[in-house]
Design a protein around this motif. Structure first.
Motif, PDB file in Angstrom:
ATOM      1  N   SER A  62     -88.178   4.117 -44.571  1.00 53.92           N
ATOM      2  CA  SER A  62     -89.408   3.092 -44.507  1.00 53.92           C
ATOM      3  C   SER A  62     -90.882   3.963 -44.173  1.00 53.92           C
ATOM      4  O   SER A  62     -90.903   4.869 -43.461  1.00 53.92           O
ATOM      5  N   GLY A  94     -94.462  -0.443 -43.984  1.00 54.67           N
ATOM      6  CA  GLY A  94     -92.960  -1.207 -44.078  1.00 54.67           C
ATOM      7  C   GLY A  94     -92.648  -1.180 -45.572  1.00 54.67           C
ATOM      8  O   GLY A  94     -91.792  -2.081 -45.782  1.00 54.67           O
ATOM      9  N   PHE A  95     -92.868  -0.495 -46.445  1.00 54.95           N
ATOM     10  CA  PHE A  95     -92.255  -0.361 -47.693  1.00 54.95           C
ATOM     11  C   PHE A  95     -90.980   0.521 -47.587  1.00 54.95           C
ATOM     12  O   PHE A  95     -90.919   1.492 -46.865  1.00 54.95           O
ATOM     13  N   VAL A  96     -89.941   0.126 -48.176  1.00 53.33           N
ATOM     14  CA  VAL A  96     -88.695   0.750 -47.855  1.00 53.33           C
ATOM     15  C   VAL A  96     -88.057   1.329 -49.260  1.00 53.33           C
ATOM     16  O   VAL A  96     -88.065   0.603 -50.305  1.00 53.33           O
ATOM     17  N   ILE A 133     -84.742  -6.530 -49.441  1.00 55.56           N
ATOM     18  CA  ILE A 133     -85.972  -6.768 -49.988  1.00 55.56           C
ATOM     19  C   ILE A 133     -85.880  -8.052 -51.111  1.00 55.56           C
ATOM     20  O   ILE A 133     -86.768  -8.661 -51.077  1.00 55.56           O
ATOM     21  N   LYS A 139     -90.689   2.620 -53.782  1.00 57.04           N
ATOM     22  CA  LYS A 139     -90.523   1.892 -52.306  1.00 57.04           C
ATOM     23  C   LYS A 139     -90.946   0.398 -52.422  1.00 57.04           C
ATOM     24  O   LYS A 139     -91.940   0.139 -53.377  1.00 57.04           O
ATOM     25  N   LYS A 168     -91.564  -3.790 -50.936  1.00 53.44           N
ATOM     26  CA  LYS A 168     -91.747  -4.724 -49.641  1.00 53.44           C
ATOM     27  C   LYS A 168     -91.806  -5.877 -50.231  1.00 53.44           C
ATOM     28  O   LYS A 168     -92.468  -6.477 -51.499  1.00 53.44           O
ATOM     29  N   SER A 169     -91.459  -6.906 -49.497  1.00 54.78           N
ATOM     30  CA  SER A 169     -91.688  -8.476 -50.214  1.00 54.78           C
ATOM     31  C   SER A 169     -92.724  -9.249 -49.246  1.00 54.78           C
ATOM     32  O   SER A 169     -92.971  -8.834 -48.218  1.00 54.78           O
ATOM     33  N   PRO A 224     -95.878  -8.370 -49.457  1.00 54.14           N
ATOM     34  CA  PRO A 224     -97.192  -7.504 -48.657  1.00 54.14           C
ATOM     35  C   PRO A 224     -98.332  -7.999 -48.668  1.00 54.14           C
ATOM     36  O   PRO A 224     -98.794  -8.713 -49.827  1.00 54.14           O
ATOM     37  N   GLU A 251    -101.976  -3.617 -47.296  1.00 53.16           N
ATOM     38  CA  GLU A 251    -100.521  -2.967 -46.965  1.00 53.16           C
ATOM     39  C   GLU A 251    -100.330  -2.328 -48.447  1.00 53.16           C
ATOM     40  O   GLU A 251     -99.946  -1.105 -48.513  1.00 53.16           O
ATOM     41  N   GLU A 302    -100.184   1.666 -48.945  1.00 56.93           N
ATOM     42  CA  GLU A 302     -99.089   2.522 -49.484  1.00 56.93           C
ATOM     43  C   GLU A 302     -99.483   3.195 -50.869  1.00 56.93           C
ATOM     44  O   GLU A 302     -98.871   4.362 -51.091  1.00 56.93           O
TER      45      GLU A 302
END
Length: 144
Positions: A41, A45-47, A114, A127, A129-130, A132, A136, A140
């Motif tokens: 991560s 908070g991006f995975v 996600i 990467k 994220k849901s 965001p 953010e 990123e």
């Protein structure tokens, strides 16, 4: 609404794969997934998602249903417009595919978590994220 159906199918497929892998190996399924997700991560908070069809793209990918009056699709359209206004290359897309070649259950778990989150789903260099915030996504994109 077909996008919602795709998300449900992806979630069910991820759960089924996790269930199968747990019983095949006799290991707890969420312990390794959580550990691996935490290590991949970003600070925003991006995975990291394995094998996304959009991973090589320089554009930020904003995913939600097409031509939909729902609030989530409207948020996606607004986010894409705001990113474009900031000079960030953006693509508003309606579907995405994944390839989990490693067979690692943690990969399937990250994809499922996600993709079953609130829309829009945003991908930045592989990467995701849901739902965001604009800040953010910008952080990123401009981060290291």
């Amino acid at each position: 609404m077909s996008f919602i159906k795709v998300l449900i199918v992806l979630g069910l497929a991820g759960f089924g794969y996790q269930y199968w892998a747990k019983h095949r190996e006799g290991q707890p399924m969420l312990a390794s997934a959580g550990a691996k997700a935490g290590s991949s991560s970003s600070s925003n908070g991006f995975v990291l998602l394995p094998g996304t069809s959009a991973a090589a793209s320089n554009a930020v990918q904003v995913i939600a249903a097409e031509d939909c009056p729902e609030e989530a699709a409207q948020r996606a359209n607004s986010l894409a417009e705001q990113l474009s206004d900031k000079g960030i290359p953006v693509a508003r897309i309606h579907s995405i595919s994944f390839t989990v070649a490693s067979g690692d259950p943690a990969d399937a778990q990250r994809i499922s978590s996600i993709m079953s989150g609130e829309l829009p789903i945003v991908l930045v260099r592989g990467k995701a994220k849901s739902n965001p915030s604009l800040d953010e996504v910008v952080a990123e994109y401009r981060g290291p």
